[in-house]
Write an enzyme that holds these catalytic residues in place. Structure first.
Site, PDB file in Angstrom:
ATOM      1  N   TYR A  49       8.780-108.979   2.598  1.00  0.00           N
ATOM      2  CA  TYR A  49       9.192-110.163   2.907  1.00  0.00           C
ATOM      3  C   TYR A  49      10.956-110.666   2.465  1.00  0.00           C
ATOM      4  O   TYR A  49      11.506-111.583   2.600  1.00  0.00           O
ATOM      5  CB  TYR A  49       9.076-111.389   2.825  1.00  0.00           C
ATOM      6  CG  TYR A  49       7.572-111.404   4.457  1.00  0.00           C
ATOM      7  CD1 TYR A  49       7.186-110.670   5.072  1.00  0.00           C
ATOM      8  CD2 TYR A  49       6.506-112.405   4.087  1.00  0.00           C
ATOM      9  CE1 TYR A  49       6.439-110.707   5.908  1.00  0.00           C
ATOM     10  CE2 TYR A  49       5.534-112.585   5.013  1.00  0.00           C
ATOM     11  CZ  TYR A  49       5.561-111.602   6.122  1.00  0.00           C
ATOM     12  OH  TYR A  49       4.778-111.774   7.150  1.00  0.00           O
ATOM     13  N   HIS A  84       4.117-111.981  19.120  1.00  0.00           N
ATOM     14  CA  HIS A  84       5.101-110.956  18.838  1.00  0.00           C
ATOM     15  C   HIS A  84       4.293-110.159  19.555  1.00  0.00           C
ATOM     16  O   HIS A  84       3.613-109.023  20.178  1.00  0.00           O
ATOM     17  CB  HIS A  84       3.832-110.399  17.693  1.00  0.00           C
ATOM     18  CG  HIS A  84       3.981-111.614  16.480  1.00  0.00           C
ATOM     19  ND1 HIS A  84       3.973-112.955  16.528  1.00  0.00           N
ATOM     20  CD2 HIS A  84       5.215-112.303  15.428  1.00  0.00           C
ATOM     21  CE1 HIS A  84       4.170-113.889  15.099  1.00  0.00           C
ATOM     22  NE2 HIS A  84       5.157-112.916  14.831  1.00  0.00           N
ATOM     23  N   HIS A 109       9.686-117.647  19.032  1.00  0.00           N
ATOM     24  CA  HIS A 109       9.043-118.516  18.452  1.00  0.00           C
ATOM     25  C   HIS A 109       9.555-120.102  18.746  1.00  0.00           C
ATOM     26  O   HIS A 109      10.599-120.045  19.330  1.00  0.00           O
ATOM     27  CB  HIS A 109       9.520-119.138  17.158  1.00  0.00           C
ATOM     28  CG  HIS A 109       9.507-117.696  15.440  1.00  0.00           C
ATOM     29  ND1 HIS A 109       9.947-116.190  16.393  1.00  0.00           N
ATOM     30  CD2 HIS A 109       8.242-117.721  14.471  1.00  0.00           C
ATOM     31  CE1 HIS A 109       8.961-115.562  15.611  1.00  0.00           C
ATOM     32  NE2 HIS A 109       8.099-116.464  14.554  1.00  0.00           N
TER      33      HIS A 109
END
Length: 168
Positions: A49, A84, A109
């Protein structure tokens, strides 16, 4: 220098099983279905990440991954809704038990002001290509990690998860 060509050879039944794992990964995130997510992940995962401001974990235990993803400061917050959406994919066979999936992804989102989900506080959408790692465990394909490469973000993507926290 000659570039090594990826091995694109997959058995059709493996391809279908991998596609299902990919769908279940995305849909379990969006549905906040942590039992389904837990059922498709490998015992350890590689989670990179760094592109989203965190770090890389080479051997993250499955339960640590579940705790991170389902945390109230991340996807576990009921006021954060996501989709997603998966675009095109291609698959690279590393071995009979390892495959890397290369996936286009748009992660929408919306953060709401409260659990009634009536008023949108902010929105932020990420556009990326993800490397997903898949590993065959006891004859079953499992999700074994990911490495997003962010292409660009819309709106207030960087504030999505911070915004879900109460103001101080």
């Amino acid at each position: 220098m000659v570039e090594k060509k990826p091995n694109l050879t997959l058995e059709f039944h493996d391809y279908l099983a991998l596609k299902k794992v990919l769908f279940d990964w995305a849909d379990s995130y969006d549905a906040k279905d942590w039992d389904r997510l837990r059922s498709i992940i490998a015992p350890t995962l590689t989670v990179d990440y760094r592109q989203i401001g965190l770090r890389k974990w080479d051997d993250m235990p499955a339960e640590d991954y579940m705790a991170m993803i389902s945390d109230m400061d991340f996807l576990g917050d009921p006021t954060v809704k996501t989709q997603h959406l998966l675009g095109e994919s291609w698959w690279e066979k590393i071995s009979d038990t390892e495959v890397i999936g290369h996936h286009q992804l748009r992660a929408a989102h919306q953060v709401y002001t409260d659990s009634t989900l009536q008023t949108v506080k902010l929105k932020g959408h990420g556009h990326a290509t993800n490397e997903h790692y898949y590993r065959k465990v006891d004859g079953v394909w499992k999700f074994a990690g990911l490495k997003p490469t962010v292409r660009w973000n819309e709106y207030q993507f960087e504030d999505v998860f911070r915004a879900a926290k109460p103001s101080v």
